[in-house]
Design a protein around this motif. Structure first.
Motif, short mmCIF file in Angstrom:
data_model
loop_
_atom_site.label_atom_id
_atom_site.label_comp_id
_atom_site.label_asym_id
_atom_site.label_seq_id
_atom_site.Cartn_x
_atom_site.Cartn_y
_atom_site.Cartn_z
N CYS A 242 0.82 -1.19 -0.03
CA CYS A 242 0.07 -0.02 -0.06
C CYS A 242 0.92 1.21 0.11
N GLY A 243 2.00 1.07 0.90
CA GLY A 243 2.99 2.36 0.70
C GLY A 243 3.65 2.65 -0.49
N ALA A 244 3.83 1.59 -1.22
CA ALA A 244 4.58 1.77 -2.67
C ALA A 244 3.49 2.26 -3.59
N ALA A 245 2.04 1.77 -3.49
CA ALA A 245 1.09 2.34 -4.35
C ALA A 245 0.82 3.67 -4.08
N VAL A 246 1.04 4.15 -3.00
CA VAL A 246 0.77 5.55 -2.80
C VAL A 246 1.95 6.59 -3.35
N MET A 247 3.10 6.07 -3.06
CA MET A 247 4.37 6.66 -3.69
C MET A 247 4.14 6.80 -5.29
N LEU A 248 3.98 5.52 -5.72
CA LEU A 248 3.96 5.57 -7.23
C LEU A 248 2.72 6.26 -7.92
N ALA A 249 1.72 6.25 -7.32
CA ALA A 249 0.47 7.08 -7.67
C ALA A 249 0.75 8.34 -7.57
N GLU A 250 1.31 8.90 -6.70
CA GLU A 250 1.66 10.47 -6.62
C GLU A 250 2.73 10.74 -7.67
N ILE A 251 3.60 9.97 -8.15
CA ILE A 251 4.43 10.37 -9.23
C ILE A 251 3.85 10.23 -10.25
N ALA A 252 2.99 9.35 -10.78
CA ALA A 252 2.04 9.21 -11.79
C ALA A 252 1.07 10.32 -12.14
N PHE A 253 0.92 10.66 -11.09
CA PHE A 253 -0.31 11.81 -11.02
C PHE A 253 0.41 13.09 -11.65
N LEU A 254 1.60 13.34 -11.01
CA LEU A 254 2.42 14.59 -11.20
C LEU A 254 3.11 14.47 -12.81
N ALA A 255 3.22 13.31 -13.28
CA ALA A 255 3.72 12.99 -14.40
C ALA A 255 2.70 13.15 -15.45
N GLY A 256 1.23 12.86 -15.04
CA GLY A 256 0.12 13.07 -16.03
C GLY A 256 -0.10 14.50 -16.24
N ALA A 257 -0.02 15.30 -15.15
CA ALA A 257 -0.30 16.70 -15.31
C ALA A 257 0.73 17.37 -15.83
N LEU A 258 2.08 16.97 -16.03
CA LEU A 258 3.11 17.79 -16.65
C LEU A 258 3.25 17.47 -18.09
N ALA A 259 2.75 16.15 -18.40
CA ALA A 259 3.24 15.65 -19.78
C ALA A 259 2.49 16.65 -20.77
N PRO A 260 1.09 17.09 -20.68
CA PRO A 260 0.55 18.09 -21.54
C PRO A 260 1.20 19.39 -21.81
#
Length: 265
Positions: A242-260
């Motif tokens: 669960c901790g790893a899921a939180v960490m990677l979800a946060e990174i994926a969110f930031l990447a998804g917001a930055l990519a456009p």
């Protein structure tokens, strides 16, 4: 869902190391958390942590610090508030999945408090990814708008981190994962759907690009991927998963917001 104020306070206590006092409206302030009640308010607890990190980001920028040091201080604030709980989970998961040959050995390694080469490398890369993505957002949008995206990322990633509890049984009979038990999909949706909508809106507002609304979905997808990987590796979920899921979800969110922003550069 039962008493919302009590559940919110309990969620804030569960997700952080903040000195949350006991309130009169709480029946058992320090009792075992009920995940069915915590899940719907988990994004709100995450938003509180995100607000503090965003304030640190904006203040650092106002003091004249460049984007990267400002991002480092904001991420450091999150680490302090959570006691590096999610970072520890990511490192333990990498050590166990990378160094163990059997399910039993993987779980044994994950329980070991020492960090190995897989864990250290993954932890460094994870923090570097988070800091660099946030710094790039500050450069592209300004500290205030980047802080808004960070707030959303922290809130969404916390409810995303509960997905393994929905999808998988505990991998061992004791530990944090076993204590949390299973979480119903209905309870998860009460937090997940509002977080998805609010996260999409905040990502759009923070970046100015409609494609950024996909950021929370990418966060959920990252957590889902962690859960499925854990299913293959250890047959279930643990607190580290669960901790790893939180960490990677946060990174994926930031990447998804930055990519456009890169698409329109």
């Amino acid at each position: 869902m039962n008493d919302i104020p009590a559940s919110f306070v309990q969620a804030l206590r569960f997700w952080s190391r903040l000195p949350v006092p006991a309130f009169d409206f709480e029946a058992d302030p320090h009792g075992r958390p009920d995940m069915e009640n915590l899940a719907p308010v988990t994004p709100l607890a995450g938003a509180v942590l995100g607000v503090v990190a965003a304030i640190v980001l904006v203040l650092a920028s106002l003091l004249g610090l460049p984007a990267t040091p400002s991002a480092i201080f904001a991420v450091a604030a999150l680490v302090v508030m959570t006691g590096a709980l999610h970072e520890d989970g990511l490192a333990d998961l990498a050590d166990g999945f990378g160094g163990g040959r059997t399910m039993e050995r993987k779980l044994e390694i994950m329980r070991d408090s020492r960090i190995g080469s897989y864990g250290a490398t993954t932890l460094v890369l994870g923090l570097a990814a988070k800091i660099s993505l946030l710094a790039a957002l500050v450069t592209a949008t300004g500290a205030f708008w980047a802080g808004l995206v960070l707030l959303a990322a922290v809130a969404v990633s916390r409810i995303a981190g509960l997905l393994p509890l929905v999808l998988l049984p505990p991998a061992r009979s004791d530990g944090a994962g076993a204590a949390a038990g299973r979480l119903s999909l209905d309870a998860w949706r009460l937090g997940g759907i509002p977080a998805l909508i609010a996260g999409a809106v905040l990502a759009w507002l923070g970046t100015g690009h409609i494609a950024a609304i996909l950021a929370p979905a990418l966060g959920f997808l990252a957590a889902y991927g962690v859960a499925r990987l854990a299913e293959r590796q250890i047959g279930g979920q643990t607190g580290d998963v669960c901790g790893a899921a939180v960490m990677l979800a946060e990174i994926a969110f930031l990447a998804g917001a930055l990519a456009p922003l890169g698409w329109h550069a």
